[in-house]
Design an enzyme around this catalytic site. Sequence first.
Site, PDB file in Angstrom:
ATOM      1  CB  SER A 108      -0.886   0.048   1.246  1.00 34.64           C
ATOM      2  OG  SER A 108      -1.787  -1.011   1.257  1.00 34.64           O
ATOM      3  CG  HIS A 133      -2.996  -1.998  -3.554  1.00 36.32           C
ATOM      4  ND1 HIS A 133      -2.002  -2.913  -3.339  1.00 36.32           N
ATOM      5  CD2 HIS A 133      -3.307  -1.498  -2.344  1.00 36.32           C
ATOM      6  CE1 HIS A 133      -1.730  -2.978  -2.050  1.00 36.32           C
ATOM      7  NE2 HIS A 133      -2.516  -2.124  -1.421  1.00 36.32           N
ATOM      8  CG  HIS A 142      -4.712  -7.004   0.196  1.00 37.09           C
ATOM      9  ND1 HIS A 142      -4.741  -6.145  -0.875  1.00 37.09           N
ATOM     10  CD2 HIS A 142      -3.632  -6.648   0.936  1.00 37.09           C
ATOM     11  CE1 HIS A 142      -3.709  -5.311  -0.790  1.00 37.09           C
ATOM     12  NE2 HIS A 142      -3.025  -5.594   0.287  1.00 37.09           N
ATOM     13  CE1 TYR A 150      -8.339  -5.185   1.608  1.00 40.42           C
ATOM     14  CE2 TYR A 150      -6.493  -6.000   2.896  1.00 40.42           C
ATOM     15  CZ  TYR A 150      -7.012  -5.107   1.985  1.00 40.42           C
ATOM     16  OH  TYR A 150      -6.207  -4.140   1.448  1.00 40.42           O
ATOM     17  CD  GLU A 151      -8.049  -6.620  -2.870  1.00 35.11           C
ATOM     18  OE1 GLU A 151      -8.431  -6.081  -3.917  1.00 35.11           O
ATOM     19  OE2 GLU A 151      -6.878  -7.014  -2.703  1.00 35.11           O
ATOM     20  CB  ALA A 153       1.493  -0.347   4.489  1.00 29.43           C
ATOM     21  CG  MET A 207      -4.622  -6.151   7.022  1.00 28.83           C
ATOM     22  SD  MET A 207      -5.906  -5.002   6.527  1.00 28.83           S
ATOM     23  CE  MET A 207      -6.033  -3.950   7.999  1.00 28.83           C
ATOM     24  CB  SER A 208      -0.344  -8.106   2.494  1.00 28.58           C
ATOM     25  OG  SER A 208       0.740  -7.308   2.941  1.00 28.58           O
ATOM     26  CG  ASN A 265      -0.431   2.489  11.232  1.00 30.42           C
ATOM     27  OD1 ASN A 265      -0.148   1.946  10.169  1.00 30.42           O
ATOM     28  ND2 ASN A 265      -1.145   1.895  12.162  1.00 30.42           N
ATOM     29  CG  HIS A 308      -6.472   2.668   2.925  1.00 27.36           C
ATOM     30  ND1 HIS A 308      -5.540   1.652   2.979  1.00 27.36           N
ATOM     31  CD2 HIS A 308      -6.627   2.964   1.610  1.00 27.36           C
ATOM     32  CE1 HIS A 308      -5.160   1.335   1.740  1.00 27.36           C
ATOM     33  NE2 HIS A 308      -5.799   2.130   0.896  1.00 27.36           N
TER      34      HIS A 308
HETATM   35  N1  HPA Z   1      -2.773  -2.845  11.092  1.00 26.65           N
HETATM   36  C1  HPA Z   1      -2.955  -3.702  10.070  1.00 26.65           C
HETATM   37  N2  HPA Z   1      -2.544  -3.464   8.837  1.00 26.65           N
HETATM   38  C2  HPA Z   1      -1.885  -2.315   8.618  1.00 26.65           C
HETATM   39  C3  HPA Z   1      -1.639  -1.385   9.640  1.00 26.65           C
HETATM   40  C4  HPA Z   1      -2.126  -1.664  10.939  1.00 26.65           C
HETATM   41  O1  HPA Z   1      -1.953  -0.880  11.893  1.00 26.65           O
HETATM   42  N3  HPA Z   1      -0.970  -0.345   9.074  1.00 26.65           N
HETATM   43  C5  HPA Z   1      -0.791  -0.657   7.771  1.00 26.65           C
HETATM   44  N4  HPA Z   1      -1.348  -1.842   7.484  1.00 26.65           N
END
Ligand code: HPA
Length: 282
Positions: A32, A63, A85, A87-88, A115, A216-217, A240, A254
């Site tokens: 991401s 993406h 992903h 989750y998609e 990310a 998540m990847s 983050n 996001h």
């Molecule tokens: N959690 C899950 N996936 C993420 C995060 C997060 O804090 N930051 C970027 N992708």
Amino acid sequence: MDSFTLADYDEAAQAILNRTAQQPRIGLILGSGLSPLADQIEDAVIIPYDEIPHFPVSTVAGHAGRLVMGTLAGAQVCVMQGRFHYYEGYSMQQTTLPVRVMQRMGIGTLIVTNAAGGLNPEFNAGDLMLIEDHINLLGMAGANPLRGPNLDAFGTRFPPANRVYTPALRRLAKEVAAANDITLRSGVYIILAGPNFETAAEVRMVRNWGADAVGMSTVPEALVAHHAGMDVLGISTITNVAIDDVETDAEPTHEEVNEAGKLIVPKLMALLTQILAQLAAQ
Ligand code: HPA
């Protein structure tokens, strides 16, 4: 479509190779907000995913959804600008299809980026983290990309997973970072299904399990690459800091992830170009 045959992977691989005179050796998956990295590729041949047989189409903002082949730091690369992903709504087999296609294209090394939220209290937004190991929470719960009939052409039914991330590549990444004054953290990455970010209790739980970054990847792709005998390097960008208490007003978004990604791109680019240059020289 739940699973693919060897012929399916080969069909996609051939369709890609037919579009270029190059023979990429290194695959790169951009996470991401990291898509701008692909803009640095010279002599780029660009193939949108919807022009490749069996490829799903990426649905997430940030993406791009295309393959970019060309030269980066002297290395012949095949870059996924946008990944799939779980989750998609894709199956784990769809999520990891491009990795097997790359392997059938003759690519022996996969560099995976993502990310991630920082769990390790020492980490700050903007940091790079070398993935030393992972916790496949989804796989442990049954959503493992290697589930189903094993394709022996790729690897064995019961593959080891104690060294998914190739030791020599981890060493190389650390050496390159040190030589170029790039701060590179290292740690364990854990995959959660998403798409929601974690609850505060979940953040505390996965930190206690020994994870340093959460996302998540990456894990499905790294596992499938390792199963197929590819060398794997994983780098997380800490976009983050994961929030572990319920009283704060802050919450991850996001947009925050994508904005942080933009700031991290130059740092990641500096690290990757040096790594690619070393790999190209080998
Ligand atoms: N959690 C899950 N996936 C993420 C995060 C997060 O804090 N930051 C970027 N992708």
